[in-house]
Design a protein around this motif. Structure first.
Motif, PDB file in Angstrom:
ATOM      1  N   ASN A  36     -24.087  90.180-112.802  1.00 55.73           N
ATOM      2  CA  ASN A  36     -24.161  89.359-114.010  1.00 55.73           C
ATOM      3  C   ASN A  36     -25.583  88.922-114.331  1.00 55.73           C
ATOM      4  O   ASN A  36     -25.800  87.918-114.992  1.00 55.73           O
ATOM      5  N   ALA A  37     -26.558  89.662-113.853  1.00 55.21           N
ATOM      6  CA  ALA A  37     -27.959  89.343-114.154  1.00 55.21           C
ATOM      7  C   ALA A  37     -28.296  89.927-115.522  1.00 55.21           C
ATOM      8  O   ALA A  37     -28.428  91.138-115.673  1.00 55.21           O
TER       9      ALA A  37
ATOM     10  N   THR B  51     -23.673  82.122-116.997  1.00 53.89           N
ATOM     11  CA  THR B  51     -22.638  81.202-117.476  1.00 53.89           C
ATOM     12  C   THR B  51     -21.568  82.000-118.216  1.00 53.89           C
ATOM     13  O   THR B  51     -21.890  82.850-119.037  1.00 53.89           O
ATOM     14  N   ALA B  52     -20.305  81.709-117.899  1.00 59.62           N
ATOM     15  CA  ALA B  52     -19.213  82.487-118.491  1.00 59.62           C
ATOM     16  C   ALA B  52     -19.221  82.334-120.009  1.00 59.62           C
ATOM     17  O   ALA B  52     -19.516  81.264-120.532  1.00 59.62           O
ATOM     18  N   VAL B  53     -18.899  83.439-120.687  1.00 62.38           N
ATOM     19  CA  VAL B  53     -18.867  83.412-122.143  1.00 62.38           C
ATOM     20  C   VAL B  53     -17.877  82.348-122.623  1.00 62.38           C
ATOM     21  O   VAL B  53     -18.154  81.606-123.567  1.00 62.38           O
TER      22      VAL B  53
ATOM     23  N   LEU C  95     -25.778 106.787-114.920  1.00 57.40           N
ATOM     24  CA  LEU C  95     -24.665 105.936-114.514  1.00 57.40           C
ATOM     25  C   LEU C  95     -25.217 104.545-114.227  1.00 57.40           C
ATOM     26  O   LEU C  95     -26.290 104.410-113.635  1.00 57.40           O
ATOM     27  N   SER C  96     -24.486 103.527-114.654  1.00 60.76           N
ATOM     28  CA  SER C  96     -24.895 102.176-114.308  1.00 60.76           C
ATOM     29  C   SER C  96     -23.666 101.375-113.910  1.00 60.76           C
ATOM     30  O   SER C  96     -22.542 101.894-113.936  1.00 60.76           O
ATOM     31  N   GLY C  97     -23.877 100.122-113.550  1.00 64.72           N
ATOM     32  CA  GLY C  97     -22.763  99.259-113.187  1.00 64.72           C
ATOM     33  C   GLY C  97     -23.158  97.821-113.407  1.00 64.72           C
ATOM     34  O   GLY C  97     -24.304  97.442-113.155  1.00 64.72           O
ATOM     35  N   MET C  98     -22.239  97.027-113.938  1.00 59.97           N
ATOM     36  CA  MET C  98     -22.522  95.595-114.113  1.00 59.97           C
ATOM     37  C   MET C  98     -21.236  94.846-114.404  1.00 59.97           C
ATOM     38  O   MET C  98     -20.169  95.452-114.584  1.00 59.97           O
TER      39      MET C  98
ATOM     40  N   ASP D 297     -19.242  89.668-110.492  1.00 62.53           N
ATOM     41  CA  ASP D 297     -20.340  88.987-111.172  1.00 62.53           C
ATOM     42  C   ASP D 297     -21.512  88.636-110.256  1.00 62.53           C
ATOM     43  O   ASP D 297     -22.494  88.067-110.701  1.00 62.53           O
ATOM     44  N   SER D 298     -21.408  88.949-108.975  1.00 62.76           N
ATOM     45  CA  SER D 298     -22.562  88.672-108.104  1.00 62.76           C
ATOM     46  C   SER D 298     -22.728  89.794-107.096  1.00 62.76           C
ATOM     47  O   SER D 298     -21.830  90.620-106.906  1.00 62.76           O
TER      48      SER D 298
END
Lengths: 77, 346
Positions: B88-89, B317-319, B112-115, B136-137
């Motif tokens: 979540n960065a 911070t969560a949306v 390829l990515s991931g988040m 998220d971490s």
């Protein structure tokens, strides 16, 4: 946040450095700023010049608030 | 098969926010999280090089960073490019998505990515870049590698991918033709019956979400307007009286600045943990321009600076939280007769 506040009908100007993020979160009036840790300042210059720089950016933001837009708009210089 | 891996300064062990401005560099072989990825990719593929860039540098200099990194990737001419995972960065996610999309488009190399799904980089690039949905971490590193490695192997082998649900990547909005046992009319009626019965059903065509807000009308005369300041940059009165968290904020603050003409290192600071706080702690006007707005109020350039400013920390911070904060803030601003809002972000 920009979007939720704008939903109330108030115009919101978003001042930020990473414009693509601002566009993604749905800001309608966008002012690109200096740098992530100091969007409205620049520690590398004289204090007096820094205030002038900040004033210019804020003036641009006020101008954006006075400008009708129909779509997402980035206000460059 | 050769893989080039992209990570940020933090995962490379160079440093945290104080090092977020480092320029791109390339190292031979694996660095940091590349080790786990490498182990999972063997024996089919090898990470031949790792490119590292500071998150702030990338986001503040997108064009230069992109050009430099593309040159570095070219030198190795890999079969696959992997960026992240970024969890979540936010700035890392935007960097990873941007560079992965560029490698694909400009060099013709699959990426390829991931988040985490709420990372702004996900919304920006999930349609263009194959993106694994991670936690998220960084505690989700093992899980992320477990999903990314098989996808990487399929991309390298040119194999067809399964559905987003089966393979753990984010839907790209790609439609595929396939044969079903039941014809469309029967499936539609089945769905309708379930819906009428209040049962769960799965649509075959999820509607894309277009959550846009129409621009509000402009201010007619700014010299009469009451302007409010709001920030996600975490500026708070010295000492952070409400203990707003440095990341994943659970609250926002509302502070009275009646009579304040300047933010200084004695009266204000930042609570934000997602950027180098040195400059904001020295002079918080660099994030929340109280000084110049107060002067403009005095000079009659604006009607009034609203007596309260609102602040939270926009860092992981969560949306849903930020939406909730902003809804309350918006309602109060309207009730207080504010005409327009300046919102600053770091």
């Amino acid at each position: 946040m920009v979007k939720e506040i704008e939903r109330t009908g108030l115009p919101v100007v978003h001042m930020c450095t990473v414009v693509p993020i601002s566009l993604t979160v749905g800001a309608n009036r966008i002012i690109p700023t200096v740098a992530i840790p100091h969007p409205l300042g620049n520690p590398a210059i004289e204090k007096k010049d820094e205030v002038t720089l900040r004033r210019k950016l804020v003036e641009r933001a006020l101008k954006a608030l006075e400008t009708e837009v129909s779509d997402q708009t980035v206000f460059e210089d | 098969m050769k893989v080039v891996h992209y990570i940020n300064q933090f995962f490379a062990g160079i440093g945290g926010e104080e090092k977020a401005d480092v320029k791109p560099e390339m190292r031979e072989g694996v660095v940091g999280p590349g080790m786990a990825l490498q182990a999972a990719l063997k024996p089919e593929a090898e990470i031949v090089a790792t490119i590292i860039c500071g998150d702030s540098y990338f986001n503040e200099n997108i064009d230069e960073a992109k050009a430099t990194i593309l040159e570095m990737v070219k030198q190795h001419d890999p079969d696959l490019f992997i960026a992240g995972p970024a969890f979540n960065a936010g700035r890392y996610g935007v960097a990873a998505g941007t560079i992965a999309a560029a490698v694909q488009e400009e060099l013709g190399i699959p990426a390829l990515s991931g988040m985490y799904v709420e990372n702004p980089g996900a919304d920006m690039f999930k349609k263009d870049v194959l993106m694994v949905s991670t936690r998220d971490s960084a505690a989700g590193m093992r899980d992320a590698v477990k999903k990314m490695a098989p996808l990487a192997k399929k991309l390298l082998a040119g194999e067809e991918l399964g559905s987003p649900e089966d393979e753990g990547y984010m839907a790209r909005g790609v439609r595929k033709n396939l044969f079903r046992d039941d014809r469309g009319s029967k499936r539609a009626v089945d769905m309708l019956i379930k819906k009428l019965a209040g049962e769960e059903f799965e649509t075959e065509f999820p509607m894309p979400e277009f959550d846009r807000v129409e621009p509000s009308p402009a201010i007619k005369d700014i010299t009469k307007a009451k302007i409010a300041l709001v920030t996600s940059g975490g500026i708070v009165p010295k000492g952070n009286p409400d203990r707003i968290e440095s990341s994943s904020a659970s609250k926002y603050g509302k502070y009275d600045i009646d009579g304040w003409t300047d933010l200084t290192e004695d009266n204000a600071e930042t609570a934000h943990g997602g950027y180098d706080p040195v400059y904001a702690n020295q002079d918080a006007d660099r994030v929340l321009p109280v000084d110049v707005l107060r002067q403009m109020e005095k000079d009659g350039k604006i009607g009034e600076l609203h007596r309260y400013f609102y602040t939270t920390v926009g860092n992981g911070t969560a949306v849903a939280s930020s939406k909730g904060f902003a809804k309350e803030i918006g309602a109060e601003l309207v009730a207080d007769g504010v005409d327009a809002v300046i919102l600053t972000s770091t």
